[in-house]
Design an enzyme around this catalytic site. Structure first.
Site, PDB file in Angstrom:
ATOM      1  N   ASP A  55       0.809  -1.214  -0.106  1.00 39.68           N
ATOM      2  CA  ASP A  55      -0.221   0.071   0.007  1.00 39.68           C
ATOM      3  C   ASP A  55       0.828   1.206  -0.111  1.00 39.68           C
ATOM      4  OD1 ASP A  55      -2.516  -1.197  -0.350  1.00 39.68           O
ATOM      5  OD2 ASP A  55      -2.802  -1.255   2.008  1.00 39.68           O
ATOM      6  N   ARG A  57     -18.744  -9.229  -3.743  1.00 37.64           N
ATOM      7  CA  ARG A  57     -18.146  -9.052  -2.476  1.00 37.64           C
ATOM      8  C   ARG A  57     -18.014  -7.450  -1.850  1.00 37.64           C
ATOM      9  NH1 ARG A  57     -12.849  -7.961  -0.980  1.00 37.64           N
ATOM     10  NH2 ARG A  57     -11.333  -9.617  -0.005  1.00 37.64           N
TER      11      ARG A  57
END
Ligand SMILES: *[C@@H]1O[C@H](CO)[C@@H](O)[C@H](O)[C@H]1NC(C)=O
Ligand SMILES: *[C@@H]1O[C@H](CO)[C@@H](O)[C@H](O)[C@H]1NC(C)=O
Ligand SMILES: *[C@@H]1O[C@H](CO)[C@@H](O)[C@H](O)[C@H]1NC(C)=O
Length: 704
Positions: free
Chosen positions: A578, A658
């Site tokens: 990230d 999802r």
């Protein structure tokens, strides 16, 4: 073989469908661009470039897309110049008194209008109305979509460096576009151009100079820092003129459209003018906002003066240091450090100089004066015309000043300290920080599942029951509600894989929808509240000493597209880290832009399990070897530090939808997501106006 690798990568990326008609929509073709002829409208050139792209004529695609970008840029430039020119040539005058007293004012107004019209049509080589484009095209240019087509077209023409430039330019405004990041790396490798400095073709000069200033400042090169900050300020004030000129364009009267708008003279003028004025007032935020971001850099303009005051002091220019320190105090009159500095700088002045005679810098005084007049005007108009307005705090500054840079001075200063700013020095790499975990979970029902060791890594935690079943249902329905209404992602395939649809919403957007009654307001607030809950848990569990701030919050749903699930071998979200660029071959994760280097912790909060696939996985730094795998379910939260120690991805979702709330956090208050503050503002308005329905105070330029 490299070629097939990146060709298949290219295939992975689906192009966004042109929203205003495809290749065969029979629009007239723009004439080839003439050097001195009339400017071709950029929407026509863009449409033609995209059509050429889809028909496989890449040379023409490149030609027309480049021409579209030039035309777009030139049109902005013309508008700015004309606004400047006509403001100087046709000043507005004050009405006098008595009968006909308003006439001189309206005469001046009409003269300004005709100046603007003739200036623009002269420079554009035709009426300005030819250059009005649809909202969709405008938004495409704002999101730099033309560069996405360009990079592919350049690849087909085997012009790697240009492709890389275009890809990078697109990526800067679309940093969530992981695939583009991969493309850039692939182009780089294919072209063997390791060392090439990536060029952002749409870089905004004032930000570039500012960044350069910060860099030199951090390196204690104060001469150079001064040069860049001064340049940044000149560019800032220039950009400000341009931004304001753009606000003077056509306005929409959406609320009235379905009624057939029938404002009287003064109402119509007021309606239009208020939109222009609020837009111009918001240029402060616009100019402080990085491409592709919703939220401005906090305290952006004041920081220039803060850096400068210290830099000037360090090179011995005490008068200038004082002028800048006093300028900074115009924004933050109670800042003790800067107040101290003012005293100290005054004591350093030559005896012949009267400290009182040194005032805050002129460039800023004029700016602040206008800014305050505007605030007053908007506030009083809001009262008189009955719309809701609450002035944002444009210069908000969070957290403590970073005072590591306190410089104890030499012998003869009796312990005086001068306060500068430091941003970069404290962001040590993760490894340098004391890593801890196991702090309290704060909320009673949360169950601890796995710690780092059990998750086969460092700084990882898995928790359950962070949400109740009911909260999951409610959040899921917010997600469906928002996505049903649609936003930029609607109906689009995922940026990560063509086999799934990908939809997302931010907290601010949810609140806006709640406010407008498009989703239940209570549920929108739940999204806001649970993200705060997640933040507190992460901060506490990892025993962080300093405040953890939001960097970005996003609710995302990935939906398997039926008929495209056979023999899928791609991931729903490729392996990445990230806050750094994963380089599996080198076993490295490069903590440098365009990665979000300031992100420190990440968390994913799940709300359902009625889908197939979609496991969250951690891998080794090779981006292949899976070290832990987690099956999402309602109320489950995985959180981890955002660095190269935690490469992760999402396995293909092969059936169903999802949904998750993705949260990124930062320890650096400078990167705190100001969208959160806007959300706080909205919450404040909601509390204030629980039953009414008034205009929402949101920057119209935000892509909500
Ligand atoms: C956090 O604070 C404690 C006590 O206040 C201190 O002992 C510890 O070293 C600090 N940890 C970090 C990572 O700064
Ligand atoms: C914990 O669970 C109980 C029973 O399900 C519930 O009544 C209570 O509100 C929950 N507490 C929190 C803080 O969510
Ligand atoms: C951690 O690694 C062990 C051994 O490879 C494996 O059995 C276990 O499932 C892993 N943990 C998780 C949460 O995936």
């Amino acid at each position: 073989m490299r070629e097939s690798t990146w060709v298949s990568l290219l295939l992975l990326l689906l192009l966004p469908a042109p929203q205003w008609g495809g290749p065969q929509d029979g629009r007239r073709e723009p004439e080839p661009e003439a050097e001195h002829g009339p400017l071709q409208p950029f929407d026509l050139l863009y449409a033609s470039g995209v059509a050429a792209y889809y028909s496989g004529d890449y040379e023409r695609a490149v030609r027309d897309l480049e021409a579209a970008l030039r035309s777009h840029r030139r049109r902005l430039d013309i508008r700015t110049r004309c606004a400047r020119h006509c403001a100087a040539r046709r000043p507005l005058v004050q009405p006098g008194s008595g009968p006909g007293a308003e006439l001189p004012f309206f005469r001046a107004l009409l003269a300004r209008a005709s100046c603007s019209r003739s200036c623009q049509s002269q420079r554009l080589g035709g009426p300005a109305s030819r250059h009005r484009v649809s909202e969709d095209v405008r938004s495409d240019f704002q999101r730099r979509v033309p560069y996405n087509y360009l990079q592919r077209a350049y690849i087909k023409l085997n012009q790697l460096e240009k492709a890389m430039e275009a890809a990078h330019t697109f990526f800067m405004a679309n940093p969530e576009h992981m695939e583009m990041q991969q493309n850039i790396e692939d182009y780089r490798e294919t072209a063997g151009v390791e060392a090439i400095q990536l060029v952002d073709r749409e870089a905004r000069p004032h930000m570039e100079s500012y960044n350069a200033g910060v860099k030199h400042y951090e390196a204690d090169d104060f001469e150079a820092a001064i040069k860049y900050f001064e340049q940044a300020l000149r560019e800032y004030y220039n950009e400000d003129v341009a931004c304001r000129a753009l606000c003077e364009g056509p306005q929409r009267f959406e609320e009235y459209e379905y009624l057939g708008y029938k404002g009287g003279l003064y109402e119509a003028i007021a309606d239009h003018y208020m939109q222009v004025l609020v837009c111009q007032h918001e240029c402060v935020r616009e100019l402080a906002t990085r491409p592709g971001r919703l939220s401005p850099i906090e305290n952006f303009l004041p920081l220039h003066y803060d850096y400068l005051q210290f830099a000037y002091y360090r090179v011995g220019e005490y008068v200038k240091a004082l002028e800048c320190a006093k300028a900074y105090l115009m924004f933050h009159p109670d800042d003790e450090d800067v107040l101290d500095n003012v005293d100290y700088y005054e004591s350093l002045l030559d005896d012949s100089i009267d400290p009182e005679s040194i005032e805050a810098r002129e460039d800023l005084t004029a700016f602040v004066k206008r800014h305050n007049l505007e605030s007053e005007l908007i506030k009083s108009a809001a009262e008189g015309l009955g719309f809701l307005y609450s002035e944002p705090n444009y210069w908000i500054s969070y957290g403590e000043r970073q005072d590591e840079n306190r410089v104890p001075l030499g012998v003869n200063t009796e312990g005086a300290e001068v306060h500068g700013l430091s941003m970069g020095k404290k962001s040590l790499p993760k490894i340098g920080r004391d890593l801890r975990e196991g702090g309290p979970l704060l909320y009673e029902n949360i169950t601890f599942v796995y710690n780092s060791e059990q998750l086969n890594g460092t700084q990882r935690v898995l928790l359950d029951n962070v949400l109740s079943e009911e909260q999951c249902r409610e959040l899921h329905s917010v997600a469906s509600g928002i996505m049903l209404v649609g936003d930029g992602y609607r109906g689009k395939t995922s940026p990560h894989t063509p086999n799934e649809k990908f939809e997302g919403a931010t907290v601010l957007k949810a609140l806006k929808f709640g406010y407008e009654g498009r989703v239940p307001l209570k549920s929108a607030r739940l999204f806001y509240d649970i993200s705060e809950k997640a933040r507190k848990i992460v901060e506490s569990y990892f025993m962080l000493n300093s405040t953890l701030y939001f960097s970005y919050t996003h609710m995302v749903c990935r939906t398997a597209l039926s008929g495209q699930q056979d023999r899928r071998n791609d991931l729903s979200h490729p392996i990445h880290a990230d806050n750094c660029l994963l380089d599996p071959e080198a076993n490295e994760c490069w903590k440098e832009p365009p990665a979000y280097t300031f992100r420190d912790y990440s968390a994913l909060l799940y709300m359902n399990d009625d889908f197939e696939g979609g496991e969250f996985i951690f891998t080794e730094i090779d981006a292949k070897t899976v070290t832990a795998s987690i099956k999402p379910k309602c109320g489950r939260m995985i959180s981890f530090s955002s660095g190269g120690e935690n490469p992760h991805g999402v396995k293909a979702v092969t059936r169903g939808q999802r949904c998750a709330v993705a949260l990124w956090f930062t320890l650096d208050p400078l990167y705190r997501e100001v969208e959160r503050i806007q959300a706080d503002e909205v919450i404040a308005i909601l509390d204030q106006e629980q039953h009414g329905k008034h205009g929402l105070n949101i920057n119209p330029r935000d892509e909500l």
